[in-house]
Write a protein that holds these residues in place. Structure first.
Motif, PDB file in Angstrom:
ATOM      1  N   UNK A 228      23.692  23.895 -37.902  1.00 39.08           N
ATOM      2  CA  UNK A 228      23.477  25.203 -38.083  1.00 39.08           C
ATOM      3  C   UNK A 228      24.129  25.861 -39.304  1.00 39.08           C
ATOM      4  N   UNK A 229      25.613  25.620 -39.152  1.00 40.45           N
ATOM      5  CA  UNK A 229      26.416  26.331 -40.000  1.00 40.45           C
ATOM      6  C   UNK A 229      26.703  25.390 -41.400  1.00 40.45           C
ATOM      7  N   UNK A 230      26.275  24.000 -41.088  1.00 39.11           N
ATOM      8  CA  UNK A 230      26.454  22.993 -42.355  1.00 39.11           C
ATOM      9  C   UNK A 230      28.067  22.650 -42.453  1.00 39.11           C
ATOM     10  N   UNK A 231      28.794  23.095 -41.621  1.00 42.48           N
ATOM     11  CA  UNK A 231      30.137  22.764 -41.630  1.00 42.48           C
ATOM     12  C   UNK A 231      30.606  21.389 -40.694  1.00 42.48           C
ATOM     13  N   UNK A 232      31.906  20.893 -41.006  1.00 39.97           N
ATOM     14  CA  UNK A 232      32.440  20.141 -40.288  1.00 39.97           C
ATOM     15  C   UNK A 232      32.005  18.627 -40.993  1.00 39.97           C
ATOM     16  N   UNK A 233      32.682  17.388 -40.264  1.00 44.51           N
ATOM     17  CA  UNK A 233      32.684  16.047 -40.677  1.00 44.51           C
ATOM     18  C   UNK A 233      31.983  15.031 -40.082  1.00 44.51           C
ATOM     19  N   UNK A 234      32.354  14.885 -38.845  1.00 43.20           N
ATOM     20  CA  UNK A 234      31.865  13.796 -38.023  1.00 43.20           C
ATOM     21  C   UNK A 234      30.305  14.221 -37.504  1.00 43.20           C
ATOM     22  N   UNK A 235      29.625  13.096 -37.920  1.00 43.98           N
ATOM     23  CA  UNK A 235      28.156  13.272 -38.028  1.00 43.98           C
ATOM     24  C   UNK A 235      27.513  12.441 -36.772  1.00 43.98           C
ATOM     25  N   UNK A 236      27.487  11.295 -36.915  1.00 47.06           N
ATOM     26  CA  UNK A 236      26.638  10.135 -36.323  1.00 47.06           C
ATOM     27  C   UNK A 236      27.416   8.797 -35.887  1.00 47.06           C
TER      28      UNK A 236
ATOM     29  N   UNK B 126      30.845  13.414 -43.021  1.00 48.16           N
ATOM     30  CA  UNK B 126      30.490  14.257 -44.206  1.00 48.16           C
ATOM     31  C   UNK B 126      31.828  14.488 -44.811  1.00 48.16           C
ATOM     32  N   UNK B 127      31.664  14.189 -46.186  1.00 50.01           N
ATOM     33  CA  UNK B 127      33.016  14.430 -46.984  1.00 50.01           C
ATOM     34  C   UNK B 127      33.531  15.699 -47.222  1.00 50.01           C
ATOM     35  N   UNK B 128      32.845  16.818 -47.009  1.00 52.52           N
ATOM     36  CA  UNK B 128      33.108  18.233 -47.373  1.00 52.52           C
ATOM     37  C   UNK B 128      34.555  18.312 -46.943  1.00 52.52           C
ATOM     38  N   UNK B 129      35.326  19.043 -47.845  1.00 52.58           N
ATOM     39  CA  UNK B 129      36.670  19.359 -47.599  1.00 52.58           C
ATOM     40  C   UNK B 129      37.762  18.244 -47.651  1.00 52.58           C
TER      41      UNK B 129
ATOM     42  N   UNK C 169      28.218  10.672 -45.940  1.00 53.52           N
ATOM     43  CA  UNK C 169      26.770  11.121 -46.201  1.00 53.52           C
ATOM     44  C   UNK C 169      27.070  12.753 -46.308  1.00 53.52           C
ATOM     45  N   UNK C 170      26.652  13.156 -47.542  1.00 54.00           N
ATOM     46  CA  UNK C 170      26.649  14.779 -47.642  1.00 54.00           C
ATOM     47  C   UNK C 170      25.154  15.559 -47.519  1.00 54.00           C
ATOM     48  N   UNK C 171      24.240  14.819 -47.320  1.00 52.98           N
ATOM     49  CA  UNK C 171      23.067  15.453 -47.167  1.00 52.98           C
ATOM     50  C   UNK C 171      22.899  16.317 -45.766  1.00 52.98           C
ATOM     51  N   UNK C 172      21.587  16.835 -45.735  1.00 50.72           N
ATOM     52  CA  UNK C 172      21.578  17.830 -44.768  1.00 50.72           C
ATOM     53  C   UNK C 172      20.701  17.458 -43.593  1.00 50.72           C
ATOM     54  N   UNK C 173      20.056  16.456 -43.695  1.00 54.35           N
ATOM     55  CA  UNK C 173      19.153  15.881 -42.770  1.00 54.35           C
ATOM     56  C   UNK C 173      20.081  14.877 -41.801  1.00 54.35           C
ATOM     57  N   UNK C 174      19.526  14.570 -40.617  1.00 51.34           N
ATOM     58  CA  UNK C 174      20.209  13.616 -39.662  1.00 51.34           C
ATOM     59  C   UNK C 174      19.753  12.247 -39.943  1.00 51.34           C
ATOM     60  N   UNK C 175      20.426  11.290 -39.424  1.00 46.53           N
ATOM     61  CA  UNK C 175      20.001  10.029 -39.481  1.00 46.53           C
ATOM     62  C   UNK C 175      20.719   9.215 -40.456  1.00 46.53           C
ATOM     63  N   UNK C 176      20.753   7.953 -40.515  1.00 50.09           N
ATOM     64  CA  UNK C 176      21.395   7.107 -41.653  1.00 50.09           C
ATOM     65  C   UNK C 176      20.610   7.021 -42.821  1.00 50.09           C
TER      66      UNK C 176
END
Length: 540
Positions: free
Chosen positions: A246-254, A272-275, A311-318
């Motif tokens: 929702x906010x597009x923040x954070x690092x641990x994804x899947x 996600x590599x942001x920050x 992975x810095x994209x928006x959608x989920x999944x590999x």
């Protein structure tokens, strides 16, 4: 940055639109297109890319229609409002239904919707679904032949349920619990706001963003649950946040876990590599490697492969982004039908190994029935369409021996093709050839057999859920060498159009003598879920 493309034919798929844009110099565009839409969305990462695509597509035509393109950006505020509105609507629907369920019950209904039924009742529900799809197929064929100059005697034959083919009893899965050898877990927050690894409670498009642990998910293996829990413990100790869609923040994804029957385990962690600096990412990779090596030793399992994807994209999944192997090998193995198969991270492999073996054995039995040595002087070539890691062709070549002359496989995924070549070598199959690329763009593999003697090739199609492109069906029909082929569908509703095109009367688009369905059999690879594999044998 979004564009709305109007005047799009409803039959056009996201893939077709993406190919159209690529032909016109617009690469790396995300396309969103639903089957009933006469428009689609093209999403770009930057405003510069957006206006580049807008200018490139001015005046462009698709299927004799001039497309209309306009800027249709969605602000962060708009997106947040849409998310909240859907969440509230979903909650109101639940309250109005009067049905109160715990979050665990809601998750079970979502990931294993048939769990409330005894297994025999599940099989009956799935068999009725197959019958309904085959009735739709029959009715469509009746309509086509009634409009044509041709007559089809096979449509007048009636087997059980008034179907024009022999539907066999369902084959049940040998394993009912913990059967999935691949699970994709989301890192997020649970209903208490705690970092959690598990399954999303509902669909994100409906406004759901909470994650529940998979402890009570009956289709998830014990080792996959333990790994999910271990990853959850690690994340809860981490300084970094879980990724919030929702906010597009954070690092641990899947976290993806592949746990094979032979004991091999693969873990893929997406970040996600942001920050994060390169040094911080490298430190995290080293820490993860040490943590899971120790965990595997404590739990006494074979951690064969540990990979990290940034992975810095928006959608989920590999994604297609590179995978970094931080421990072990970048692949694992599975054993089935006296064969050993290598599996790469992105390669498809059936998620229920024990039931997949029964599926392949059924295909082998069909080929043995067709190619009785008394009737055929020459062993056929097996054309394996959408071959994946080569499992079907290799397993059947090994089990049927001289009944199969050679194997030709076609596959889209580069990793899978590489695996297929290695798998053929691993299993001492020296008569196999594998072709990389979309099936519809590599039809020369079929054209090579177009003028050969009837019966000298047999095809097996095991496509993705949506089926194959109609050009594949056209090529199969024109291929004179193929008198029989086997279609394996994991979604019999989505495959109905393929079945129709296989059997429709000759017209200006579909040449070659049509096929007729001979028999069908369901094989349950997904206990407690709605899906089922359906095998149909077609004959000229």
């Amino acid at each position: 940055y979004r564009l709305r493309i109007k005047n799009v034919p409803k039959f056009a798929s996201s893939k077709m639109m993406k190919e159209l844009l690529a032909k016109n110099g617009c690469e790396q565009v995300k396309i969103q297109k639903a089957p009933k839409w006469d428009y689609c969305f093209a999403t770009l990462k930057t405003e510069e890319q957006q206006y580049y695509v807008l200018n490139k597509l001015k005046g462009i035509k698709f299927k004799n229609r001039e497309l209309s393109i306009q800027v249709d950006n969605v602000t962060e505020k708009d997106r947040q409002a849409l998310f909240d509105r859907r969440k509230n609507e979903k909650q109101q629907n639940i309250e109005q239904s009067g049905i109160q369920k715990s979050p665990e019950e809601m998750l079970a209904d979502q990931v294993t919707p048939l769990h409330i039924y005894e297994y025999q009742a599940q099989l009956e529900i799935k068999q009725r679904g197959i019958i309904k799809s085959l009735e739709t197929f029959r009715d469509k064929m009746d309509e086509l032949y009634n409009k044509s100059q041709y007559h089809s005697s096979w449509l007048q034959e009636e087997f059980d349920f008034k179907l024009p083919l022999d539907l066999k009893p369902m084959i049940h899965s040998p394993v009912l619990k913990g059967y999935r050898n691949k699970c994709e877990f989301t890192a997020g927050l649970n209903l208490k706001g705690e970092k959690t690894v598990g399954f999303l409670l509902g669909a994100y498009k409906d406004g759901h963003n909470s994650v529940l642990e998979p402890d009570n998910s009956i289709h998830v293996s014990g080792i996959a649950k333990k790994i999910a829990k271990a990853m959850q413990n690690y994340i809860r100790q981490s300084l970094y946040d879980v990724y919030d869609r929702k906010t597009k923040q954070g690092n641990w994804r899947q976290i993806t876990v592949r746990s094979q029957n032979c004991g091999n385990i693969m873990i893929i962690i997406q970040i996600h590599p942001q920050g994060l600096s390169k040094e911080q990412i490298d430190q995290e990779k080293s820490a993860l490697a040490e943590y899971f090596k120790m965990f595997a030793k404590e739990e006494n399992f074979d951690l064969t492969s540990l990979l990290v994807q940034i992975y810095s994209g928006v959608s989920n999944g590999m994604s297609e982004d590179p995978l970094d192997c931080i421990f072990g090998t970048p692949f694992i193995h599975e054993e089935m039908m006296n064969c050993r198969f290598r599996i790469s991270p992105r390669a498809f492999f059936q998620t229920n190994t024990a039931a997949a073996e029964l599926l392949y054995q059924q295909c082998g039995d069909i080929i043995k029935e067709i190619y009785d040595p008394k009737d055929f002087s020459e062993s056929p070539t097996l054309i394996d369409v959408c071959c994946g890691t080569g499992t079907i062709g290799i397993a059947l070549s090994k089990s049927l021996g001289t009944t199969i002359k050679e194997v030709v496989g076609i596959e889209l995924c580069e990793e899978a093709v590489e695996d297929a070549k290695i798998n053929a070598s691993l299993n001492e199959i020296n008569n196999a050839e594998y072709i990389l690329g979309p099936v519809e763009k590599n039809l020369f593999a079929l054209h090579n057999f177009s003028n050969k003697t009837s019966g000298t090739a047999v095809a097996i199609i095991d496509p993705p859920r949506a089926g194959v492109h109609k050009n594949v069906i056209k090529a199969l029909r024109k291929c004179r060498a193929i008198d029989h082929f086997i279609y394996i569908s994991c979604d019999h509703n989505a495959a109905i159009q393929n079945f129709v095109d296989i059997c429709r009367p000759i017209n200006k688009d579909f040449h070659g003598v049509p096929f007729k369905p001979v028999k069908a059999i369901g094989v349950d690879l997904f206990p407690h879920a709605k899906h089922v594999e359906l095998i149909i044998e077609f004959r000229r």
